[in-house]
Write a protein that holds these residues in place. Structure first.
Motif, PDB file in Angstrom:
ATOM      1  N   ASP A 209       0.818  -1.215   0.000  1.00  0.00           N
ATOM      2  CA  ASP A 209       0.000   0.000   0.000  1.00  0.00           C
ATOM      3  C   ASP A 209       0.853   1.268   0.000  1.00  0.00           C
ATOM      4  O   ASP A 209       0.338   2.356  -0.226  1.00  0.00           O
ATOM      5  CB  ASP A 209      -0.929   0.018   1.231  1.00  0.00           C
ATOM      6  CG  ASP A 209      -1.907  -1.142   1.220  1.00  0.00           C
ATOM      7  OD1 ASP A 209      -2.296  -1.561   0.110  1.00  0.00           O
ATOM      8  OD2 ASP A 209      -2.268  -1.634   2.304  1.00  0.00           O
ATOM      9  N   GLN A 214       8.031   6.578  -2.015  1.00  0.00           N
ATOM     10  CA  GLN A 214       7.361   7.436  -1.046  1.00  0.00           C
ATOM     11  C   GLN A 214       7.825   7.103   0.371  1.00  0.00           C
ATOM     12  O   GLN A 214       7.970   7.997   1.213  1.00  0.00           O
ATOM     13  CB  GLN A 214       5.841   7.266  -1.151  1.00  0.00           C
ATOM     14  CG  GLN A 214       5.054   8.269  -0.306  1.00  0.00           C
ATOM     15  CD  GLN A 214       3.561   8.089  -0.438  1.00  0.00           C
ATOM     16  OE1 GLN A 214       3.084   7.099  -0.972  1.00  0.00           O
ATOM     17  NE2 GLN A 214       2.803   9.053   0.060  1.00  0.00           N
ATOM     18  N   TRP A 230       1.750  10.850   5.731  1.00  0.00           N
ATOM     19  CA  TRP A 230       1.270   9.885   4.725  1.00  0.00           C
ATOM     20  C   TRP A 230      -0.220  10.050   4.472  1.00  0.00           C
ATOM     21  O   TRP A 230      -0.684  10.056   3.337  1.00  0.00           O
ATOM     22  CB  TRP A 230       1.588   8.470   5.189  1.00  0.00           C
ATOM     23  CG  TRP A 230       1.184   7.404   4.204  1.00  0.00           C
ATOM     24  CD1 TRP A 230       1.426   7.398   2.859  1.00  0.00           C
ATOM     25  CD2 TRP A 230       0.478   6.193   4.487  1.00  0.00           C
ATOM     26  NE1 TRP A 230       0.920   6.258   2.285  1.00  0.00           N
ATOM     27  CE2 TRP A 230       0.331   5.497   3.252  1.00  0.00           C
ATOM     28  CE3 TRP A 230      -0.028   5.623   5.649  1.00  0.00           C
ATOM     29  CZ2 TRP A 230      -0.311   4.259   3.185  1.00  0.00           C
ATOM     30  CZ3 TRP A 230      -0.662   4.387   5.560  1.00  0.00           C
ATOM     31  CH2 TRP A 230      -0.811   3.721   4.343  1.00  0.00           C
ATOM     32  N   GLU A 231      -0.984  10.187   5.541  1.00  0.00           N
ATOM     33  CA  GLU A 231      -2.430  10.366   5.397  1.00  0.00           C
ATOM     34  C   GLU A 231      -2.765  11.656   4.655  1.00  0.00           C
ATOM     35  O   GLU A 231      -3.693  11.700   3.840  1.00  0.00           O
ATOM     36  CB  GLU A 231      -3.095  10.358   6.778  1.00  0.00           C
ATOM     37  CG  GLU A 231      -3.056   8.986   7.457  1.00  0.00           C
ATOM     38  CD  GLU A 231      -3.589   9.019   8.876  1.00  0.00           C
ATOM     39  OE1 GLU A 231      -3.760  10.152   9.409  1.00  0.00           O
ATOM     40  OE2 GLU A 231      -3.833   7.942   9.448  1.00  0.00           O
ATOM     41  N   GLN A 234      -2.304  11.133   1.038  1.00  0.00           N
ATOM     42  CA  GLN A 234      -3.358  10.317   0.449  1.00  0.00           C
ATOM     43  C   GLN A 234      -4.678  11.067   0.329  1.00  0.00           C
ATOM     44  O   GLN A 234      -5.475  10.804  -0.570  1.00  0.00           O
ATOM     45  CB  GLN A 234      -3.590   9.054   1.294  1.00  0.00           C
ATOM     46  CG  GLN A 234      -2.478   8.028   1.198  1.00  0.00           C
ATOM     47  CD  GLN A 234      -2.803   6.808   2.015  1.00  0.00           C
ATOM     48  OE1 GLN A 234      -3.058   6.896   3.222  1.00  0.00           O
ATOM     49  NE2 GLN A 234      -2.824   5.660   1.365  1.00  0.00           N
ATOM     50  N   ASN A 235      -4.910  12.013   1.252  1.00  0.00           N
ATOM     51  CA  ASN A 235      -6.171  12.757   1.277  1.00  0.00           C
ATOM     52  C   ASN A 235      -5.890  14.252   1.230  1.00  0.00           C
ATOM     53  O   ASN A 235      -5.884  14.925   2.263  1.00  0.00           O
ATOM     54  CB  ASN A 235      -6.951  12.426   2.560  1.00  0.00           C
ATOM     55  CG  ASN A 235      -7.222  10.941   2.704  1.00  0.00           C
ATOM     56  OD1 ASN A 235      -7.956  10.358   1.912  1.00  0.00           O
ATOM     57  ND2 ASN A 235      -6.619  10.324   3.711  1.00  0.00           N
TER      58      ASN A 235
END
Length: 303
Positions: A209, A214, A230-231, A234-235
């Protein structure tokens, strides 16, 4: 037997046959004579060594052996022999392993998956080659086990990183480990950096994932901020709500705010990822055309 030059009579001939025959005595092996054990030689192929005489490398850098179904044919044939070190040579390096070795006479350095497959699919013995020459020191053993696995599809990148870290520790420096592995110092450094990831990110990396590229960038972020970074990547921030568009439009400034929003978002993403100029330059080279890169250089110089 008659004296030399004398005649043999019937009685003497009868006494010299059967159990007393000198010919039979020569053919009968001496009961007390024992077989001499011949020690195998360096580089010798040992065919069908019983599995109970073999044990997997207790210092194997791999955590898991993965799916063994691709080795199911080992029940019928073995295409490549494993590499083993004798018990005596191993214990000279790691005497503390004696109890763990049990009754095994050979330690499998290369071929642990073949050994596991043989045990799983019912092969009674394994062909191996004796290589005590690699047991000159612990570093050589580690190198032999690591070099076999690096770049294998079923050897995940974190196992690779752990093996590299062990080699750096054993050989004393990243330069020495890189030279032994035939890799660049940068490659060694990148693999070691993955061990600085938060546990959640290491799990994501194993699961596929999180991309390695990255992950290397996130490893430069302070540990307590890595998961949030990281979150955030992703968002990304949501677009402005549609109801705001229904409000009367404010007078348009000379440079519309809508043009500034992407700039702010890119700057925020770069900050969160901790991207340094080298990483940013690599990304630009990969995604921009030559003409776009020239425009970017001109724009940077103008500002």
């Amino acid at each position: 037997m008659p004296p030399k030059g004398g005649r043999a009579n019937f009685a003497s001939l009868v006494g010299a046959v059967g159990d007393n025959s000198p010919v039979d005595r020569k053919r009968t092996p001496t009961p007390t004579k024992t077989k001499t054990t011949i020690e195998p030689l360096e580089g010798q192929l040992l065919a069908d060594v019983p599995l109970d005489q073999l044990i997997a490398n207790p210092r194997n850098p791999r955590d898991e052996l993965g799916d063994l179904s691709d080795l199911a044919t080992i029940a019928d044939r073995q295409l490549q022999p494993g590499t083993v070190v004798s018990r005596t040579a191993w214990l000279k390096l790691w005497p503390e392993d004696e109890d763990d070795l049990g009754a095994a006479q050979y330690i499998v350095v290369n071929g642990n998956r073949r050994l596991a497959a043989a045990q799983k699919y019912g092969r009674p013995g394994l062909d191996v080659v004796l290589r005590d020459s690699i047991a000159v020191d612990k570093g050589e053993i580690l190198w032999a086990a690591t070099s076999e696995n690096i770049d294998r599809r079923d050897f995940d990148v974190l196992e690779e990183a752990k093996a590299v870290e062990l080699m750096v520790s054993e050989f004393g420096s990243a330069d020495a480990a890189a030279k032994k592995l035939g890799r660049s110092k940068g490659w060694v450094s990148q693999r070691r950096a993955l061990l600085k990831l938060a546990p959640e990110l290491q799990a994501a990396l194993r699961a596929g994932d999180l991309a390695v590229r990255q992950a290397r960038s996130l490893a430069r972020v302070p540990l307590e901020e890595q998961v949030a970074a990281w979150e955030a990547a992703q968002n990304p921030d949501p677009e402005p709500a549609e109801e705001e568009a229904a409000e009367p439009e404010a007078p348009q400034p000379k440079e519309p705010a809508s043009k500034l929003e992407p700039v702010d978002k890119v700057a925020q993403a770069l900050k969160r990822l901790g991207a340094d100029p080298d990483v940013l330059a690599a990304a630009v080279r990969k995604h921009f055309t030559d003409d776009e890169r020239r425009k970017l250089i001109d724009a940077l110089e103008l500002r």
